[in-house]
Scaffold this motif. Structure first.
Motif, PDB file in Angstrom:
ATOM      1  N   UNK A 187       0.854  -1.182   0.000  1.00  0.00           N
ATOM      2  CA  UNK A 187       0.000   0.000   0.000  1.00  0.00           C
ATOM      3  C   UNK A 187       0.889   1.231   0.000  1.00  0.00           C
ATOM      4  N   UNK A 188       0.550   2.193  -0.855  1.00  0.00           N
ATOM      5  CA  UNK A 188       1.299   3.434  -0.945  1.00  0.00           C
ATOM      6  C   UNK A 188       0.340   4.607  -0.771  1.00  0.00           C
ATOM      7  N   UNK A 189       0.759   5.571   0.050  1.00  0.00           N
ATOM      8  CA  UNK A 189      -0.066   6.767   0.229  1.00  0.00           C
ATOM      9  C   UNK A 189      -0.077   7.631  -1.021  1.00  0.00           C
ATOM     10  N   UNK A 190       0.858   7.399  -1.918  1.00  0.00           N
ATOM     11  CA  UNK A 190       0.871   8.111  -3.191  1.00  0.00           C
ATOM     12  C   UNK A 190      -0.235   7.555  -4.080  1.00  0.00           C
ATOM     13  N   UNK A 191      -1.318   8.280  -4.245  1.00  0.00           N
ATOM     14  CA  UNK A 191      -2.494   7.869  -5.023  1.00  0.00           C
ATOM     15  C   UNK A 191      -3.231   6.696  -4.401  1.00  0.00           C
ATOM     16  N   UNK A 192      -2.949   6.394  -3.118  1.00  0.00           N
ATOM     17  CA  UNK A 192      -3.620   5.284  -2.410  1.00  0.00           C
ATOM     18  C   UNK A 192      -3.500   3.983  -3.193  1.00  0.00           C
ATOM     19  N   UNK A 193      -2.312   3.703  -3.667  1.00  0.00           N
ATOM     20  CA  UNK A 193      -2.078   2.527  -4.499  1.00  0.00           C
ATOM     21  C   UNK A 193      -2.138   1.252  -3.665  1.00  0.00           C
ATOM     22  N   UNK A 194      -2.898   0.262  -4.153  1.00  0.00           N
ATOM     23  CA  UNK A 194      -3.015  -1.048  -3.530  1.00  0.00           C
ATOM     24  C   UNK A 194      -2.484  -2.093  -4.505  1.00  0.00           C
ATOM     25  N   UNK A 195      -1.751  -3.082  -3.986  1.00  0.00           N
ATOM     26  CA  UNK A 195      -1.197  -4.094  -4.869  1.00  0.00           C
ATOM     27  C   UNK A 195      -0.982  -5.417  -4.168  1.00  0.00           C
ATOM     28  N   UNK A 235      -2.200  -4.282  -9.349  1.00  0.00           N
ATOM     29  CA  UNK A 235      -2.272  -3.094  -8.499  1.00  0.00           C
ATOM     30  C   UNK A 235      -3.339  -2.150  -9.048  1.00  0.00           C
ATOM     31  N   UNK A 236      -3.901  -1.332  -8.135  1.00  0.00           N
ATOM     32  CA  UNK A 236      -4.987  -0.445  -8.506  1.00  0.00           C
ATOM     33  C   UNK A 236      -4.953   0.791  -7.618  1.00  0.00           C
ATOM     34  N   UNK A 237      -5.243   1.941  -8.227  1.00  0.00           N
ATOM     35  CA  UNK A 237      -5.304   3.201  -7.512  1.00  0.00           C
ATOM     36  C   UNK A 237      -6.720   3.756  -7.600  1.00  0.00           C
ATOM     37  N   UNK A 238      -7.471   3.783  -6.490  1.00  0.00           N
ATOM     38  CA  UNK A 238      -8.830   4.328  -6.546  1.00  0.00           C
ATOM     39  C   UNK A 238      -8.858   5.830  -6.782  1.00  0.00           C
ATOM     40  N   UNK A 239      -7.761   6.522  -6.467  1.00  0.00           N
ATOM     41  CA  UNK A 239      -7.711   7.966  -6.683  1.00  0.00           C
ATOM     42  C   UNK A 239      -7.622   8.279  -8.166  1.00  0.00           C
ATOM     43  N   UNK A 240      -6.680   7.634  -8.841  1.00  0.00           N
ATOM     44  CA  UNK A 240      -6.511   7.861 -10.290  1.00  0.00           C
ATOM     45  C   UNK A 240      -7.399   6.971 -11.137  1.00  0.00           C
ATOM     46  N   UNK A 241      -8.084   6.018 -10.477  1.00  0.00           N
ATOM     47  CA  UNK A 241      -8.944   5.051 -11.185  1.00  0.00           C
ATOM     48  C   UNK A 241      -8.166   4.359 -12.309  1.00  0.00           C
ATOM     49  N   UNK A 242      -6.984   3.915 -11.973  1.00  0.00           N
ATOM     50  CA  UNK A 242      -6.130   3.225 -12.926  1.00  0.00           C
ATOM     51  C   UNK A 242      -5.445   2.059 -12.218  1.00  0.00           C
TER      52      UNK A 242
END
Length: 391
Positions: A187-195, A235-242
């Protein structure tokens, strides 16, 4: 060449019997070491010290147009036994080259420290703390490693910089190693990235080491001295929707292999349409070759990179037991020390990279240069030298 703090962190994982190669992130580690080596820029000086088995410091001073540097501090709850002085440290443990993978060990044999308190045995969860301050930018980076259990490692890394969004970022990574397979959650706080990542090893299962020795091999790789591994990440970023996804295969020989060691990998990113294949071979105890082919099915663009690694060794030199443990090289068996290593790469665009790393008295010296054969007027690109000393 590994910086001193990276060298100590590697010792922390190795001494704790953590298998750094049993993860999807290290699937292409051999090709990365042989082809993507960093070329130094300008002049840089490193002075480091492991004042005790638990504390380490490092200072860096560089000049690339402006004078810059960094201050680093490290603490390990696990007492580290390693040749920290540059005069006695083995060059093979500092240079990232061809990676020899060891046979998977049963999880019951994984190292797990114990301390005795009030007559009771208590499990000790070793930790490592690391911090580095860059000057003059005042950028701060930190790392926290925690051995949660024999099969689990927690890694927290962060960076603080005013130029970054929100002033910095934090990356949390939970690694699980069960021998037969491994998983990673990040998990990254940058763009709330989950992987999530995963790797599965075919063939021998270290979870059941007591099976009858006369049983027929379950897979042909059991008696060919090799290991086939398959993995994937998403991996997925809900902030960037990518998001993104990739998968890969790796076949590598083990120490029981009677021929020359080699490693083959294939990685695919279906969303980007990219495909990458690598082949690395240890042609002799002092020579290794590697090649990589990249292709994109959407644009039909392709790239080819080839590289070579050549070691120069002493005639007679005694190495420490720690160096032998890190090497795990059945070709060299640490009978002769190394004076230096030459790395070179060239791609289909005419870009050449050269790197020479050696020991000079009590100093570790790295010289590198980049050449662009297609630029007639200015073929020589980046040139640099790094000098390291540790006591």
């Amino acid at each position: 060449m590994l910086e001193f703090m990276d060298y100590v962190q590697t010792a922390f994982l190795t001494q704790g019997a953590w298998n750094r190669d049993n993860s999807y992130a290290s699937l292409t580690a051999t090709a990365h070491s042989l082809l993507d080596f960093r070329i130094p820029q300008g002049l840089r000086l490193h002075i480091s010290s492991l004042s005790s088995q638990n504390f380490g410091t490092s200072y860096t001073l560089g000049s690339r147009g402006v004078v810059d540097g960094s201050l680093s501090f490290l603490y390990s709850s696990l007492g580290l036994s390693l040749p920290a002085r540059s005069r006695i440290s083995a060059l093979e443990s500092l240079v990232q080259g061809y990676r020899h993978l060891a046979v998977l060990q049963p999880t019951t044999k994984l190292h797990w420290n114990e301390i005795i308190r009030d007559g009771r045995n208590l499990r000790r969860k070793d930790s490592l703390l690391y911090g580095r301050l860059y000057l003059p930018t005042n950028t701060l980076e930190a790392l926290y490693l925690r051995r949660v259990s024999p099969n689990r490692l927690l890694r927290l890394s962060s960076v603080s910089d005013a130029s970054l969004p929100n002033g910095g970022s934090l990356l949390a990574l939970l690694q699980n190693d069960f021998g037969k397979y491994s998983t990673e959650f990040l998990y990254s706080t940058d763009s709330s990235l989950l992987g999530i990542r995963g790797l599965y090893n075919f063939g021998y299962d270290p979870r059941f080491p007591n099976l009858p020795l006369d049983r027929p091999p379950a897979h042909p790789w059991d008696h060919q001295g090799g290991r086939l591994s398959a993995g994937a990440e998403i991996y997925f970023s809900p902030v960037n929707k990518s998001g993104g996804v990739s998968t890969g295969l790796r076949f590598t020989t083990l120490p029981t292999h009677t021929g020359f060691p080699y490693t083959m990998t294939l990685t695919i990113n279906p969303l980007m349409g990219s495909l990458s294949s690598t082949y690395a071979v240890k042609a002799g105890r002092n020579l290794a070759f590697c090649s990589r082919f990249d292709f994109n099915v959407y644009s039909y663009e392709s790239d080819v990179v080839v590289g070579v690694e050549l070691w120069q060794r002493q005639q007679q030199a005694a190495e420490t037991a720690w160096a032998r443990k890190l090497l795990r090289d059945d070709w060299g068996r640490a009978e002769e020390g190394a004076n230096g290593v030459l790395k070179a790469r060239v791609d289909n665009h005419g870009k050449v990279g050269l790197l020479w790393e050696c020991k000079l008295k009590e100093l570790l010296v790295t010289l590198g240069a980049g050449v662009d054969l297609k630029k007639r007027e200015r073929m020589l690109g980046s040139v640099g030298m790094e000098v390291s000393y540790s006591c």
